[in-house]
Design a protein around this motif. Sequence first.
Motif, PDB file in Angstrom:
ATOM      1  N   LYS A  55       0.831  -1.207   0.000  1.00 28.45           N
ATOM      2  CA  LYS A  55       0.000   0.000   0.000  1.00 28.45           C
ATOM      3  C   LYS A  55       0.861   1.251   0.000  1.00 28.45           C
ATOM      4  O   LYS A  55       0.579   2.218  -0.706  1.00 28.45           O
ATOM      5  CB  LYS A  55      -0.955  -0.017   1.189  1.00 28.45           C
ATOM      6  N   GLU A  56       1.937   1.245   0.782  1.00 21.44           N
ATOM      7  CA  GLU A  56       2.842   2.394   0.820  1.00 21.44           C
ATOM      8  C   GLU A  56       3.515   2.602  -0.535  1.00 21.44           C
ATOM      9  O   GLU A  56       3.609   3.729  -1.028  1.00 21.44           O
ATOM     10  CB  GLU A  56       3.904   2.187   1.903  1.00 21.44           C
ATOM     11  N   LEU A  57       3.977   1.519  -1.146  1.00 21.28           N
ATOM     12  CA  LEU A  57       4.644   1.642  -2.447  1.00 21.28           C
ATOM     13  C   LEU A  57       3.676   2.135  -3.526  1.00 21.28           C
ATOM     14  O   LEU A  57       4.058   2.937  -4.381  1.00 21.28           O
ATOM     15  CB  LEU A  57       5.257   0.299  -2.850  1.00 21.28           C
ATOM     16  N   LEU A  58       2.443   1.661  -3.495  1.00 20.51           N
ATOM     17  CA  LEU A  58       1.460   2.136  -4.467  1.00 20.51           C
ATOM     18  C   LEU A  58       1.159   3.615  -4.270  1.00 20.51           C
ATOM     19  O   LEU A  58       0.997   4.357  -5.245  1.00 20.51           O
ATOM     20  CB  LEU A  58       0.174   1.307  -4.366  1.00 20.51           C
ATOM     21  N   ARG A  60       3.244   5.865  -2.984  1.00 23.18           N
ATOM     22  CA  ARG A  60       4.428   6.588  -3.481  1.00 23.18           C
ATOM     23  C   ARG A  60       4.411   6.673  -5.001  1.00 23.18           C
ATOM     24  O   ARG A  60       4.735   7.704  -5.581  1.00 23.18           O
ATOM     25  CB  ARG A  60       5.709   5.886  -3.044  1.00 23.18           C
ATOM     26  N   SER A  61       4.056   5.566  -5.625  1.00 29.62           N
ATOM     27  CA  SER A  61       4.002   5.534  -7.086  1.00 29.62           C
ATOM     28  C   SER A  61       2.980   6.545  -7.602  1.00 29.62           C
ATOM     29  O   SER A  61       3.226   7.258  -8.577  1.00 29.62           O
ATOM     30  CB  SER A  61       3.655   4.127  -7.552  1.00 29.62           C
ATOM     31  N   LYS A  62       1.825   6.591  -6.947  1.00 30.22           N
ATOM     32  CA  LYS A  62       0.784   7.530  -7.355  1.00 30.22           C
ATOM     33  C   LYS A  62       1.261   8.969  -7.193  1.00 30.22           C
ATOM     34  O   LYS A  62       1.060   9.807  -8.082  1.00 30.22           O
ATOM     35  CB  LYS A  62      -0.474   7.285  -6.517  1.00 30.22           C
ATOM     36  N   LEU A  63       1.938   9.264  -6.068  1.00 28.38           N
ATOM     37  CA  LEU A  63       2.445  10.620  -5.846  1.00 28.38           C
ATOM     38  C   LEU A  63       3.530  10.968  -6.867  1.00 28.38           C
ATOM     39  O   LEU A  63       3.596  12.114  -7.343  1.00 28.38           O
ATOM     40  CB  LEU A  63       2.992  10.737  -4.435  1.00 28.38           C
ATOM     41  N   ASN A  64       4.378   9.994  -7.209  1.00 30.07           N
ATOM     42  CA  ASN A  64       5.427  10.252  -8.206  1.00 30.07           C
ATOM     43  C   ASN A  64       4.838  10.510  -9.586  1.00 30.07           C
ATOM     44  O   ASN A  64       5.365  11.301 -10.346  1.00 30.07           O
ATOM     45  CB  ASN A  64       6.401   9.076  -8.265  1.00 30.07           C
ATOM     46  N   LYS A  65       3.743   9.845  -9.906  1.00 25.25           N
ATOM     47  CA  LYS A  65       3.090  10.060 -11.201  1.00 25.25           C
ATOM     48  C   LYS A  65       2.541  11.472 -11.296  1.00 25.25           C
ATOM     49  O   LYS A  65       2.569  12.105 -12.345  1.00 25.25           O
ATOM     50  CB  LYS A  65       1.924   9.075 -11.380  1.00 25.25           C
ATOM     51  N   GLU A  66       2.023  11.977 -10.172  1.00 24.26           N
ATOM     52  CA  GLU A  66       1.425  13.299 -10.148  1.00 24.26           C
ATOM     53  C   GLU A  66       2.468  14.395 -10.306  1.00 24.26           C
ATOM     54  O   GLU A  66       2.147  15.498 -10.739  1.00 24.26           O
ATOM     55  CB  GLU A  66       0.639  13.495  -8.848  1.00 24.26           C
ATOM     56  N   LYS A  67       3.722  14.112  -9.944  1.00 21.44           N
ATOM     57  CA  LYS A  67       4.794  15.136 -10.028  1.00 21.44           C
ATOM     58  C   LYS A  67       5.135  15.466 -11.434  1.00 21.44           C
ATOM     59  O   LYS A  67       5.292  15.068 -12.366  1.00 21.44           O
ATOM     60  CB  LYS A  67       6.045  14.671  -9.298  1.00 21.44           C
TER      61      LYS A  67
END
Length: 67
Positions: A55-58, A60-67
């Motif tokens: 859940k944490e990795l997903l 982080r991935s979502k936040l990185n996509k938004e950047k």
Amino acid sequence: MMVIAHAGILSGFPGIESVPGPELPKIDSLTRFNEENQKRYAENDARFRESPLLKELLERSKLNKEK
């Protein structure tokens, strides 16, 4: 020098890989072993999907996509 390759008369026909093999006998102990493994894999997959790490990795991935 130009080389011309000729495929031959049987080039359009399927090979031996398209012929189904004989039906192999079923072995009860192997079938049970396979069923137990499939059940164990399904339980492990479900446990992994619910893990905090995933859940944490997903997230982080979502936040990185938004950047």
